[in-house]
Scaffold this motif. Sequence first.
Motif, short mmCIF file in Angstrom:
data_model
loop_
_atom_site.label_atom_id
_atom_site.label_comp_id
_atom_site.label_asym_id
_atom_site.label_seq_id
_atom_site.Cartn_x
_atom_site.Cartn_y
_atom_site.Cartn_z
N ARG A 264 30.66 -26.32 0.38
CA ARG A 264 30.26 -26.70 1.73
C ARG A 264 30.93 -28.01 2.14
O ARG A 264 31.47 -28.72 1.28
CB ARG A 264 28.74 -26.83 1.79
CG ARG A 264 28.00 -25.51 1.61
CD ARG A 264 26.52 -25.70 1.44
NE ARG A 264 25.82 -24.43 1.31
CZ ARG A 264 24.56 -24.31 0.96
NH1 ARG A 264 23.83 -25.40 0.69
NH2 ARG A 264 24.01 -23.11 0.87
N GLU A 277 37.77 -16.60 0.90
CA GLU A 277 37.04 -16.36 2.14
C GLU A 277 36.76 -17.70 2.82
O GLU A 277 36.34 -18.66 2.17
CB GLU A 277 35.71 -15.64 1.87
CG GLU A 277 34.90 -15.31 3.12
CD GLU A 277 33.59 -14.64 2.81
OE1 GLU A 277 32.61 -14.86 3.54
OE2 GLU A 277 33.54 -13.89 1.80
N GLY A 278 36.99 -17.76 4.17
CA GLY A 278 36.73 -18.97 4.92
C GLY A 278 37.96 -19.87 4.97
O GLY A 278 39.02 -19.57 4.40
N SER A 280 39.13 -24.33 5.64
CA SER A 280 38.67 -25.71 5.73
C SER A 280 39.86 -26.65 5.58
O SER A 280 41.01 -26.21 5.38
CB SER A 280 37.63 -26.00 4.65
OG SER A 280 37.15 -27.33 4.75
N GLN A 297 43.30 -21.91 3.66
CA GLN A 297 42.83 -20.61 4.11
C GLN A 297 43.01 -19.61 2.96
O GLN A 297 43.53 -19.98 1.91
CB GLN A 297 43.60 -20.17 5.35
CG GLN A 297 45.11 -20.21 5.20
CD GLN A 297 45.82 -20.03 6.54
OE1 GLN A 297 45.20 -19.98 7.59
NE2 GLN A 297 47.14 -19.92 6.47
N GLY A 311 34.94 -27.34 6.74
CA GLY A 311 34.29 -26.03 6.78
C GLY A 311 33.87 -25.55 5.41
O GLY A 311 34.25 -26.11 4.37
N SER A 312 33.06 -24.48 5.40
CA SER A 312 32.66 -23.86 4.14
C SER A 312 33.65 -22.76 3.77
O SER A 312 34.23 -22.12 4.65
CB SER A 312 31.26 -23.26 4.27
OG SER A 312 30.31 -24.27 4.54
N PHE A 313 33.82 -22.54 2.48
CA PHE A 313 34.70 -21.46 2.03
C PHE A 313 34.30 -21.05 0.62
O PHE A 313 33.60 -21.78 -0.09
CB PHE A 313 36.17 -21.87 2.09
CG PHE A 313 36.54 -22.98 1.14
CD1 PHE A 313 36.99 -22.71 -0.14
CD2 PHE A 313 36.43 -24.32 1.54
CE1 PHE A 313 37.32 -23.72 -1.02
CE2 PHE A 313 36.75 -25.34 0.67
CZ PHE A 313 37.20 -25.05 -0.60
#
Length: 379
Positions: A264, A277-278, A280, A297, A311-313
Motif C-alpha cells: 500500500r 497487478e496495479g 504506483s 506497472q 498507489g497500491s499494487f
Amino acid sequence: MENTTLKLRGMSCASCANSIEDAINSVPGVDECIVNFGAEQATVKYDPRRTDLEAIQEAVDAAGYSAYPLQEQNLMAGEDDAEKRYRLRESHDLMRKVVVGGIISTVLVIGSLPMMTGLHLPFIPVWLHNPWVQLILTTPVQFWCGYSLYINGWKALKRHAATMDTLIALGTSAAYFYSLFPTLFPSFFINQGLTPDVYYETAAVVITLILLGRLFENRAKGQTSEAIRKLIGLQAKTARLIRNGREIDVPIAEVQIGDVILVRPGEKIPVDGEVIEGASTIDEGMVTGESVPVKKQPDDEVIGATINKTGSFKFQATRVGSDTVLAQIVQLVQQAQGSKAPIQRLADQVTGWFVPAVIASALLTFIIWFNFTGNVTLA
C-alpha cells in the motif's frame, strides 16, 4: 568454492588476527582467509566438498578465539541485539577499569615525582612515595584492570605464540615484581650502596593507557558495524501476503519465492519481485540515489526496501533472503570491510614478528650486560 564472512571475538591485537588466519588456512579445503582486525571479521573462501563451517569454527576455537557466521547474526534481530549488548558491556567494563586505573596512576605518578626528578617537592606528601602505599595502590590495577592481559597472554602461550598481550603482561609484571623485591627487602639494596627504588607507577600507567586505547578501539569497532545495521534497518519487518483470497501479515523471513504480496502507499517493499497487478511510483533512492520516484506497472521489477509512494499494487516475490538486492549490498559492504590493502598485509606480517623480536632483544640485552660488563651487583 563458497565464500562466507565470520564474526570473530577474542582478538586484542594484529598478532591475534594473524593467528586466526593461520588456523583457518590450515584447515583442509580452505583456499583463502583474510582477517580484518578492525572489523573483527574473517572472510573465508573454501571448498564445501572438503570442509564446512563447523570445521572452520572448530579451528578458530582451538586457536583460543570464537567465530560465527556474520550474515546470520546481522539478519536476525535477536542476535544483532545480543551483539550490541555484548559491545556495550565490554565498553562499560573497560570504562570502569580505565577510570580506576587513571585515578591510581595519577596518584602514583605524583608520588614518584621526587624520585624521577631528584628534587624535593614539598607539596607532595611523603607517604605517597612509601613503597608499601604504592604496592597497595598498584595491585588492583595490575591484577584486576590487567586481568584480561594475563588471560590472553596465557592463551597465546598455550598456542606457542606471542601477542601484544604477552609483551604487555611481561613488561608490567617485570616492573611490578621487581618493585616488590626492594619493597620487601630494602636492606639488600642499602647494604650494596643502592637506593631501593620502585617502579609501580610504570606498571599502572602502561596498563591504564593500554586499556584506554582498547576503549577507543572498542567504540571504533562498534561504529564500523553501524553502517551494516543501518542497511539492514532499511528492510521491512513484515510482508502482507495474499493467500486464498485473504491478506495475511507474516514476518519477512517467512516469505517464499512465488508468494503474492500487496503493498500500500507509504509502505516499504518487503522483497524483490515483479509487479502483476496495479501501478504506483516507487522511491528507489536507497539503491540508485535518484530522488525522483520511478513509475511501476505490471511486468516491472521492484526492489526490496524501496518505498511505495502513490498507489497500491500486487507483486510476485522473485528473490528473498540473501538473494535480494539489499542483502547483496550488505554482503558487498562486509567484504569491503574484510578486505586488506597490500600495505596492510605487509604491516600484519611485520606485526607478527614484532613481539618475538622485542622479547628476543630484551633477553639479548640482559645476556650481554650480565656476561660482558662484569657488573653483577644490579647497579
